[in-house]
Design an enzyme around this catalytic site. Sequence first.
Site, PDB file in Angstrom:
ATOM      1  N   GLY A  76      53.710   7.741  57.383  1.00  0.00           N
ATOM      2  CA  GLY A  76      54.557   8.176  56.285  1.00  0.00           C
ATOM      3  C   GLY A  76      54.838   9.663  56.300  1.00  0.00           C
ATOM      4  O   GLY A  76      55.945  10.106  55.969  1.00  0.00           O
ATOM      5  N   THR A  77      53.848  10.460  56.684  1.00  0.00           N
ATOM      6  CA  THR A  77      54.031  11.915  56.690  1.00  0.00           C
ATOM      7  C   THR A  77      55.132  12.329  57.660  1.00  0.00           C
ATOM      8  O   THR A  77      56.018  13.121  57.311  1.00  0.00           O
ATOM      9  CB  THR A  77      52.711  12.616  57.051  1.00  0.00           C
ATOM     10  N   GLN A 185      54.063   4.058  48.559  1.00  0.00           N
ATOM     11  CA  GLN A 185      53.197   3.443  47.555  1.00  0.00           C
ATOM     12  C   GLN A 185      53.891   2.314  46.793  1.00  0.00           C
ATOM     13  O   GLN A 185      53.274   1.669  45.947  1.00  0.00           O
ATOM     14  CB  GLN A 185      52.693   4.501  46.559  1.00  0.00           C
ATOM     15  N   ALA A 206      52.464   1.639  57.374  1.00  0.00           N
ATOM     16  CA  ALA A 206      51.831   0.328  57.561  1.00  0.00           C
ATOM     17  C   ALA A 206      50.451   0.232  56.937  1.00  0.00           C
ATOM     18  O   ALA A 206      50.073  -0.812  56.396  1.00  0.00           O
ATOM     19  CB  ALA A 206      51.750   0.014  59.053  1.00  0.00           C
ATOM     20  N   HIS A 207      49.660   1.303  57.005  1.00  0.00           N
ATOM     21  CA  HIS A 207      48.254   1.178  56.616  1.00  0.00           C
ATOM     22  C   HIS A 207      48.048   1.008  55.117  1.00  0.00           C
ATOM     23  O   HIS A 207      46.969   0.605  54.678  1.00  0.00           O
ATOM     24  CB  HIS A 207      47.438   2.360  57.150  1.00  0.00           C
ATOM     25  N   THR A 243      57.003   7.294  73.589  1.00  0.00           N
ATOM     26  CA  THR A 243      56.898   5.867  73.878  1.00  0.00           C
ATOM     27  C   THR A 243      56.492   5.087  72.640  1.00  0.00           C
ATOM     28  O   THR A 243      55.459   5.380  72.032  1.00  0.00           O
ATOM     29  CB  THR A 243      55.870   5.626  75.001  1.00  0.00           C
ATOM     30  N   CYS A 331      45.703  12.799  51.423  1.00  0.00           N
ATOM     31  CA  CYS A 331      46.201  13.862  52.296  1.00  0.00           C
ATOM     32  C   CYS A 331      45.845  15.256  51.801  1.00  0.00           C
ATOM     33  O   CYS A 331      46.013  16.233  52.518  1.00  0.00           O
ATOM     34  CB  CYS A 331      47.718  13.728  52.460  1.00  0.00           C
TER      35      CYS A 331
END
Length: 392
Positions: A76-77, A185, A206-207, A243, A331
């Site tokens: 996300g960052t 979120q 994803a996490h 990649t 974060c």
Amino acid sequence: MRSVYLDYNATRPIRPEVVDAMTEAWRKTGGNPASGHQPGRAARALLEDAREGILTLVGAETAGKDRARLIFTSGGTEANNLAVLGMAWARTGGLPGECIVSSLEHPSVLRPAEHLLDLGWRLHTIPATTDGLIRTDWPADTVSPQTAVVSVMAVNHELGTIQPIRDVSRICEAMGVPFHTDAVQAAGKIPLEFRSWGVSAMTLAAHKLGGPVGIGALVLRGETPISPILFGGEQQGGLRPGTECPALAVGMWKALQLSCEELEETARRLADLRRYFEQRLKQAIPYIRIHGESAARVCQTVSVGIPGADNQVLFTGLDLAGIACSIGSACTSGSPEPSPTLLAVGASRDEVRGSLRFSFGPDTTRQDLDYTVEVLSRMTAGLRGKTATRRL
């Protein structure tokens, strides 16, 4: 010792179904998706299936002239940095311009915006109400055709408040200004409606969904102009060189798919737990404050303020009791500075100093919450009188 995990907003532990899907993807191919040979083409097919699947699940166009694009990132960052900086620079040709973000944003939006300020840009910050929502009257008076980009999150990471995205998108659309929303979120907690929200770009990670750490995405509407912020290869149209990992993309797709399938039942169950937890907290600690309580919130986030408390002490005590929660955004966990989100909604520094965030998930039970309230109540038992004395 009992173990209670109440930090799902930081990360949801990876789901077994996701591990299985990723393992199968790794078994199927080990080729580089940028290579033209058969193993490379097999890897590319997995990657593009995941890309298409994610776009469909978030309600984006997958065909026609308005077909959305999805840029895979490391999380996300990175996606937020690409949105704010890339869209701003594309709009102005790299020259200084004007950027608007809300005061409630995650640091991965605020800091790129501040970087633009350092480069000579004008930065406007949308203020928040005490309920934890942005003031929608403010963008209406501030957004102009000269604005390069506007960024407002869909759901706040600390308060869980659901922001009026459609109101802001209408203002931006009328002015022809690109609008980005950080939906990290929101995913898995409210339906994602990229097309009907009217946004130009949307960030995912994803996490937060029980997917793998290390992958996120930026969804872009049609031909929304954007410039790269990383340079190297020509992967993903040159917008994000490096990649790609098909297995990570498949894991993200699977996690989002499961979250969408379970959304209604998850929201109902976790909203019930949230109401129960807040009621129990108020009974045990009558002077506690629930941040953003009167606003519409997602089902599983509770931000509390305990006047007179030290959140570092509370956090450590809860951790020693086997309870995992958060002082704020993961974060910024290493920062000694008070939460900018709580300060933005008018909380005093004393309230901020005594604030914690609890966030629930599929394994959370009422017994977990009862235990948490019991431990927190014991730790704060002597504070009420001290707080009253301090105010006199």
